[in-house]
Enzyme design. Structure first.
Site, PDB file in Angstrom:
ATOM      1  N   ARG A 130      -7.041 -42.002  31.975  1.00 23.50           N
ATOM      2  CA  ARG A 130      -8.273 -42.061  31.817  1.00 23.50           C
ATOM      3  C   ARG A 130      -9.262 -41.585  32.959  1.00 23.50           C
ATOM      4  O   ARG A 130     -10.522 -41.370  32.943  1.00 23.50           O
ATOM      5  CB  ARG A 130      -9.165 -43.282  31.185  1.00 23.50           C
ATOM      6  CG  ARG A 130      -8.737 -43.335  29.432  1.00 23.50           C
ATOM      7  CD  ARG A 130      -8.903 -44.752  29.051  1.00 23.50           C
ATOM      8  NE  ARG A 130      -7.989 -45.499  29.707  1.00 23.50           N
ATOM      9  CZ  ARG A 130      -7.780 -46.830  29.285  1.00 23.50           C
ATOM     10  NH1 ARG A 130      -8.410 -47.616  28.344  1.00 23.50           N
ATOM     11  NH2 ARG A 130      -6.703 -47.597  29.720  1.00 23.50           N
TER      12      ARG A 130
ATOM     13  N   ARG B  44      -8.049 -36.058  25.190  1.00 23.60           N
ATOM     14  CA  ARG B  44      -7.916 -37.237  24.236  1.00 23.60           C
ATOM     15  C   ARG B  44      -9.173 -37.038  23.393  1.00 23.60           C
ATOM     16  O   ARG B  44      -8.900 -37.127  21.969  1.00 23.60           O
ATOM     17  CB  ARG B  44      -8.266 -38.567  24.997  1.00 23.60           C
ATOM     18  CG  ARG B  44      -7.545 -39.564  24.100  1.00 23.60           C
ATOM     19  CD  ARG B  44      -7.924 -40.990  24.557  1.00 23.60           C
ATOM     20  NE  ARG B  44      -9.426 -41.158  24.727  1.00 23.60           N
ATOM     21  CZ  ARG B  44      -9.915 -42.454  25.234  1.00 23.60           C
ATOM     22  NH1 ARG B  44      -9.200 -43.338  25.145  1.00 23.60           N
ATOM     23  NH2 ARG B  44     -11.131 -42.744  25.332  1.00 23.60           N
TER      24      ARG B  44
ATOM     25  N   TYR C   4       4.165 -58.373  21.428  1.00 24.20           N
ATOM     26  CA  TYR C   4       3.095 -57.337  20.918  1.00 24.20           C
ATOM     27  C   TYR C   4       3.385 -57.480  19.368  1.00 24.20           C
ATOM     28  O   TYR C   4       2.413 -57.698  18.548  1.00 24.20           O
ATOM     29  CB  TYR C   4       2.925 -55.895  21.208  1.00 24.20           C
ATOM     30  CG  TYR C   4       2.366 -55.703  22.657  1.00 24.20           C
ATOM     31  CD1 TYR C   4       1.029 -55.734  22.997  1.00 24.20           C
ATOM     32  CD2 TYR C   4       3.092 -55.851  23.752  1.00 24.20           C
ATOM     33  CE1 TYR C   4       0.458 -55.691  24.118  1.00 24.20           C
ATOM     34  CE2 TYR C   4       2.782 -55.739  25.024  1.00 24.20           C
ATOM     35  CZ  TYR C   4       1.208 -55.596  25.200  1.00 24.20           C
ATOM     36  OH  TYR C   4       0.866 -55.537  26.603  1.00 24.20           O
TER      37      TYR C   4
ATOM     38  N   ASP D 160       3.385 -44.208  24.179  1.00 31.00           N
ATOM     39  CA  ASP D 160       3.294 -45.405  24.412  1.00 31.00           C
ATOM     40  C   ASP D 160       4.352 -46.502  24.061  1.00 31.00           C
ATOM     41  O   ASP D 160       5.225 -46.105  23.121  1.00 31.00           O
ATOM     42  CB  ASP D 160       2.040 -45.827  23.693  1.00 31.00           C
ATOM     43  CG  ASP D 160       1.354 -47.128  24.199  1.00 31.00           C
ATOM     44  OD1 ASP D 160       0.677 -47.242  25.355  1.00 31.00           O
ATOM     45  OD2 ASP D 160       1.738 -48.498  23.751  1.00 31.00           O
TER      46      ASP D 160
ATOM     47  N   ARG E 242       1.037 -44.391  34.645  1.00 33.14           N
ATOM     48  CA  ARG E 242      -0.251 -44.083  33.933  1.00 33.14           C
ATOM     49  C   ARG E 242      -0.841 -42.824  34.664  1.00 33.14           C
ATOM     50  O   ARG E 242      -2.096 -42.767  34.834  1.00 33.14           O
ATOM     51  CB  ARG E 242      -1.151 -45.213  33.943  1.00 33.14           C
ATOM     52  CG  ARG E 242      -0.664 -46.397  32.992  1.00 33.14           C
ATOM     53  CD  ARG E 242      -1.199 -46.045  31.405  1.00 33.14           C
ATOM     54  NE  ARG E 242      -0.672 -47.285  30.721  1.00 33.14           N
ATOM     55  CZ  ARG E 242      -1.244 -48.086  30.094  1.00 33.14           C
ATOM     56  NH1 ARG E 242      -2.254 -48.078  30.411  1.00 33.14           N
ATOM     57  NH2 ARG E 242      -0.394 -49.030  29.453  1.00 33.14           N
TER      58      ARG E 242
HETATM   59  O1  CP3 Z   1       2.588 -43.781  32.530  1.00 37.47           O
HETATM   60  C1  CP3 Z   1       2.180 -42.810  31.913  1.00 37.47           C
HETATM   61  O2  CP3 Z   1       1.236 -41.957  32.126  1.00 37.47           O
HETATM   62  C2  CP3 Z   1       2.910 -42.582  30.416  1.00 37.47           C
HETATM   63  C3  CP3 Z   1       2.329 -42.764  29.171  1.00 37.47           C
HETATM   64  C4  CP3 Z   1       2.240 -44.582  29.103  1.00 37.47           C
HETATM   65  C5  CP3 Z   1       1.094 -45.030  28.503  1.00 37.47           C
HETATM   66  N1  CP3 Z   1       1.480 -46.224  28.270  1.00 37.47           N
HETATM   67  C6  CP3 Z   1      -0.156 -44.380  27.990  1.00 37.47           C
HETATM   68  C7  CP3 Z   1      -1.426 -45.228  27.599  1.00 37.47           C
HETATM   69  C8  CP3 Z   1       3.086 -45.717  29.201  1.00 37.47           C
HETATM   70  C9  CP3 Z   1       4.461 -45.457  30.119  1.00 37.47           C
HETATM   71  C10 CP3 Z   1       2.567 -46.707  28.877  1.00 37.47           C
HETATM   72  C11 CP3 Z   1       3.191 -47.983  28.734  1.00 37.47           C
HETATM   73  C12 CP3 Z   1       2.697 -49.150  28.118  1.00 37.47           C
HETATM   74  N2  CP3 Z   1       2.050 -49.321  27.107  1.00 37.47           N
HETATM   75  C13 CP3 Z   1       2.990 -50.488  28.654  1.00 37.47           C
HETATM   76  C14 CP3 Z   1       3.942 -50.865  29.637  1.00 37.47           C
HETATM   77  C15 CP3 Z   1       3.396 -50.686  31.203  1.00 37.47           C
HETATM   78  C16 CP3 Z   1       2.419 -51.495  31.479  1.00 37.47           C
HETATM   79  O3  CP3 Z   1       1.155 -50.995  31.499  1.00 37.47           O
HETATM   80  O4  CP3 Z   1       2.454 -52.723  31.481  1.00 37.47           O
HETATM   81  C17 CP3 Z   1       2.259 -51.416  27.781  1.00 37.47           C
HETATM   82  C18 CP3 Z   1       2.103 -52.791  27.856  1.00 37.47           C
HETATM   83  C19 CP3 Z   1       1.517 -50.666  26.898  1.00 37.47           C
HETATM   84  C20 CP3 Z   1       0.465 -50.970  25.693  1.00 37.47           C
HETATM   85  C21 CP3 Z   1      -0.777 -50.605  25.816  1.00 37.47           C
HETATM   86  N3  CP3 Z   1      -1.034 -49.093  25.622  1.00 37.47           N
HETATM   87  C22 CP3 Z   1      -1.825 -51.329  26.246  1.00 37.47           C
HETATM   88  C23 CP3 Z   1      -1.637 -52.837  26.542  1.00 37.47           C
HETATM   89  C24 CP3 Z   1      -2.859 -50.503  26.210  1.00 37.47           C
HETATM   90  C25 CP3 Z   1      -4.467 -50.763  26.065  1.00 37.47           C
HETATM   91  C26 CP3 Z   1      -4.620 -51.134  27.662  1.00 37.47           C
HETATM   92  C27 CP3 Z   1      -5.251 -50.051  28.310  1.00 37.47           C
HETATM   93  O5  CP3 Z   1      -4.703 -49.774  29.605  1.00 37.47           O
HETATM   94  O6  CP3 Z   1      -5.922 -49.371  27.955  1.00 37.47           O
HETATM   95  C28 CP3 Z   1      -2.476 -49.054  25.881  1.00 37.47           C
HETATM   96  C29 CP3 Z   1      -2.978 -47.913  25.906  1.00 37.47           C
HETATM   97  C30 CP3 Z   1      -2.637 -46.679  26.578  1.00 37.47           C
HETATM   98  N4  CP3 Z   1      -1.472 -46.445  26.999  1.00 37.47           N
HETATM   99  C31 CP3 Z   1      -3.381 -45.739  27.494  1.00 37.47           C
HETATM  100  C32 CP3 Z   1      -2.540 -44.716  27.911  1.00 37.47           C
HETATM  101  C33 CP3 Z   1      -3.026 -43.638  28.755  1.00 37.47           C
HETATM  102  C34 CP3 Z   1      -4.926 -45.885  27.263  1.00 37.47           C
HETATM  103  C35 CP3 Z   1      -5.459 -45.288  26.036  1.00 37.47           C
HETATM  104  C36 CP3 Z   1      -6.651 -44.595  25.949  1.00 37.47           C
HETATM  105  O7  CP3 Z   1      -6.559 -43.441  26.393  1.00 37.47           O
HETATM  106  O8  CP3 Z   1      -7.551 -44.947  25.257  1.00 37.47           O
END
Ligand code: CP3
Length: 343
Positions: free
Chosen positions: A28, A37, A151, A74, A24
């Site tokens: 944010r 964003r 999911y 994602d 990540r």
């Molecule tokens: O790592 C990176 O920077 C690359 C991009 C990336 C994102 N999500 C961007 C993201 C990657 C590799 C993921 C993987 C992901 N997404 C996983 C597996 C890794 C982990 O964290 O266990 C999972 C389970 C998801 C599903 C997901 N996406 C959830 C549950 C959420 C909401 C929770 C949260 O952290 O807000 C997201 C949103 C998400 N994916 C964000 C980002 C940068 C935040 C969204 C935003 O900017 O509002």
């Protein structure tokens, strides 16, 4: 040009200083991410906008000079590409239409249709492979079938993956068919990322820790092995990182059983334990607790050195044990990198 550090570590080379990137890393906690964003409108629009998705991927590379960039996307985009509805509730997380019956599974799109939705992601990869610094490795990724299925079945994130376990118990054939569908779609998705320029791919099995015994073998290990075998057949030499998060003892032998070149380690196990039991099987990635990016200070430095020293005798890529959180301080990230590179 000498080979990129991450690729050398993935081949098993022990480097004097481990290469580093961060789960990540585009996110944010960075003001420049929040600005882009906002420009995109929302998170999903950002994921499907190649220009802006490439921009946020590059932001942490410019700011910190990480050794790898991970594609901004994602793991849930593939659900949408298979025909599920997907949206993000601000402050809460993902929401999807649910799959709990054979009829709902049968109503999904065929695997070859995923590219209609996912083609902007491939365009993001193409842009990145053109625009990244020559020393930076480009990592593509997908969710592992079990995690994606949790999911799709629940329609949201769950603490214990209860709805997925319930479907597995009530109708194992439908559950297994969903895992197969996601497995096949994941092979096509990752293969297209590689064709577009991804040099490494990572498989995120964030909920692997809730599978036990035969279920772990059937639904974490076997799908990963199948995806990895097929990708390596299509793209010889492609390095693959597997992340069976919270697998605990399941980490031991995971690389050998799946063909992964590297296993990423979370914080439920100590670096000393992972160095003794997992690293003999090949490169490991991890595992500083992401909370240090919030709290910083002497503890951050001490724990960073502990991780580096624990893994010093074998191939290692430095990373956090899970994604950096929005409340992290960007200066703590810098302190971690300086500590790793000065160690
Ligand atoms: O790592 C990176 O920077 C690359 C991009 C990336 C994102 N999500 C961007 C993201 C990657 C590799 C993921 C993987 C992901 N997404 C996983 C597996 C890794 C982990 O964290 O266990 C999972 C389970 C998801 C599903 C997901 N996406 C959830 C549950 C959420 C909401 C929770 C949260 O952290 O807000 C997201 C949103 C998400 N994916 C964000 C980002 C940068 C935040 C969204 C935003 O900017 O509002």
């Amino acid at each position: 040009m000498t080979e990129k550090l991450i690729l050398r570590a993935l081949k098993g080379e022990v480097l004097p200083t481990p290469p580093i990137w961060m789960m990540r890393q585009a996110g944010r906690y960075l003001p420049e991410y929040r600005a882009t964003r906002a420009q995109a409108g929302d998170f999903l629009k950002l994921c499907y906008n190649p220009e802006l998705a490439a921009e946020v991927t590059l932001q942490p590379i410019r700011r910190y000079g990480f050794d790898a960039a991970i594609l901004f996307a994602d793991i849930l985009l593939i659900c949408q590409a298979l025909g599920a509805d997907l949206w993000f509730e601000t402050g809460e997380g993902p929401r999807l239409s649910t799959i709990t019956t054979r009829a709902e599974l049968d109503a999904l799109k065929p695997v070859h249709a995923i590219h209609d939705t996912l083609s902007p992601v491939y365009e993001t990869v193409r842009r990145l492979s053109r625009d990244l610094p020559r020393e930076t490795t480009l990592i593509g990724f997908a969710g592992a079938p079990w995690t994606v299925a949790t999911y799709m079945i629940a329609g949201r994130g769950t603490k214990d993956q209860g709805p997925a376990h319930a479907l597995k118990a009530a109708d194992r054939a439908t559950f297994a068919a969903l895992i197969d569908l996601i497995t096949e779609a994941t092979i096509e998705y990752l293969s297209e990322q590689v064709k577009a320029g991804a040099e490494v791919v990572k498989l995120f099995d964030s909920w692997a820790g809730s599978l036990h015994g035969e279920d772990f073998t059937e639904f974490a290990l076997k799908p990963a092995a199948r995806i990895i075998a097929e990708l390596k057949a299509r793209h010889p030499g492609l390095p693959i990182i597997a992340f069976p998060r919270e697998a605990g003892p399941g980490y031991v032998g995971f690389a050998a059983a799946t063909g992964a070149d590297c296993v990423a380690i979370d914080n439920s196990v100590s670096p000393e334990w992972a160095a003794e039991h997992v690293q003999p099987g090949g490169c490991v990635q991890g595992n500083l607790a992401s909370s240090h990016m919030v709290t910083g200070g002497d503890a951050l430095v001490a724990e960073t050195l502990r991780v580096v020293n624990a893994f010093r005798k074998g191939p290692h890529i430095f990373n956090l044990g899970h994604g950096i959180t929005p409340d992290a301080d960007p200066e703590n990230v810098r302190l971690m990198i300086d500590t790793v590179r000065g160690a």
